[in-house]
Scaffold this active site. Structure first.
Site, mmCIF file in Angstrom:
data_model
loop_
_atom_site.group_PDB
_atom_site.id
_atom_site.type_symbol
_atom_site.label_atom_id
_atom_site.label_comp_id
_atom_site.label_asym_id
_atom_site.label_seq_id
_atom_site.Cartn_x
_atom_site.Cartn_y
_atom_site.Cartn_z
ATOM 1 N N CYS A 73 48.804 -9.611 -15.235
ATOM 2 C CA CYS A 73 49.697 -10.559 -15.728
ATOM 3 C C CYS A 73 51.147 -10.310 -15.555
ATOM 4 O O CYS A 73 51.957 -11.222 -15.559
ATOM 5 C CB CYS A 73 49.317 -10.554 -17.488
ATOM 6 S SG CYS A 73 47.669 -11.048 -17.818
ATOM 7 N N GLU A 74 51.560 -9.168 -15.827
ATOM 8 C CA GLU A 74 52.747 -8.676 -15.383
ATOM 9 C C GLU A 74 53.209 -9.339 -13.959
ATOM 10 O O GLU A 74 54.604 -9.700 -13.996
ATOM 11 C CB GLU A 74 53.062 -7.194 -15.604
ATOM 12 C CG GLU A 74 54.416 -6.748 -15.387
ATOM 13 C CD GLU A 74 55.170 -6.985 -16.563
ATOM 14 O OE1 GLU A 74 56.714 -7.025 -16.116
ATOM 15 O OE2 GLU A 74 55.145 -7.330 -17.643
ATOM 16 N N VAL A 75 52.595 -9.034 -12.949
ATOM 17 C CA VAL A 75 52.885 -9.233 -11.763
ATOM 18 C C VAL A 75 53.029 -10.955 -11.550
ATOM 19 O O VAL A 75 54.095 -11.275 -11.094
ATOM 20 C CB VAL A 75 51.904 -8.590 -10.660
ATOM 21 C CG1 VAL A 75 52.090 -9.416 -9.183
ATOM 22 C CG2 VAL A 75 52.002 -7.296 -10.630
#
Length: 172
Positions: A73-75
């Site tokens: 999700c962060e990437v």
């Protein structure tokens, strides 16, 4: 004197028994992995600018993230932010904001282990950023020109040159 011994050997990327997936995906476990991923993402935007065909340009501007956990999700969010805000003035022949960022996760929802409330909040935030989330979708194969995924709707080929593997972790 010690009463307990804690051994923390670190972690490594898990491909769930299919080590062939490592050949065409970018892991995200070490600082070197992060630096390589950054270089590859920026290179993809540059290569899209000079792509000889529209199909090849689209392939360079399609970013796939496998795994809907915290790393995935962060990437995905960072790639979307890069495409829509950071690089928007940097290219003449291509619009970075036309990039597609897709998350594929075999589970029911992204961030499923964090509970329904946070999972829903993350889904809403990522979709607002332009990230497409494909839950209940399993990666079947990856090569240099794309990724094959399978869901209840059937098997599908996604043309891409950039696949980030954030789906699994195992002990070193």
């Amino acid at each position: 004197p010690y009463n307990d011994l804690v051994v923390a050997p670190g972690s490594a990327t898990s491909y769930f028994g299919d080590e062939a997936l490592a050949e065409h995906t970018l892991p995200m476990k070490t600082i070197d992995d992060a630096l390589n991923l950054r270089r590859r993402i920026l290179a993809a935007f540059e290569l899209a600018e000079t792509a000889p065909t529209e199909a090849e340009r689209r392939r360079w501007l399609t970013f796939v993230v496998v795994g809907g956990g915290p790393t995935g999700c962060e990437v995905a969010g960072q790639i979307a932010d890069l495409a829509h805000r950071t690089l928007k003035e940097d290219f003449r022949g291509t619009d970075p904001a036309s990039a597609e960022v897709l998350i594929f996760d075999a589970g029911e929802d992204i961030l499923a282990t964090f509970g329904d409330r946070l999972s829903h909040k993350a889904t809403t935030a990522l979709e607002r950023m332009g990230v497409e989330i494909h839950s209940r979708t399993r990666v079947m194969a990856v090569d240099g020109d794309g990724i094959d995924v399978e869901s209840q709707a059937g098997r599908e080929r996604i043309p891409t040159h950039t696949v980030v593997w954030a789906a699994g972790v195992q002990a070193s």
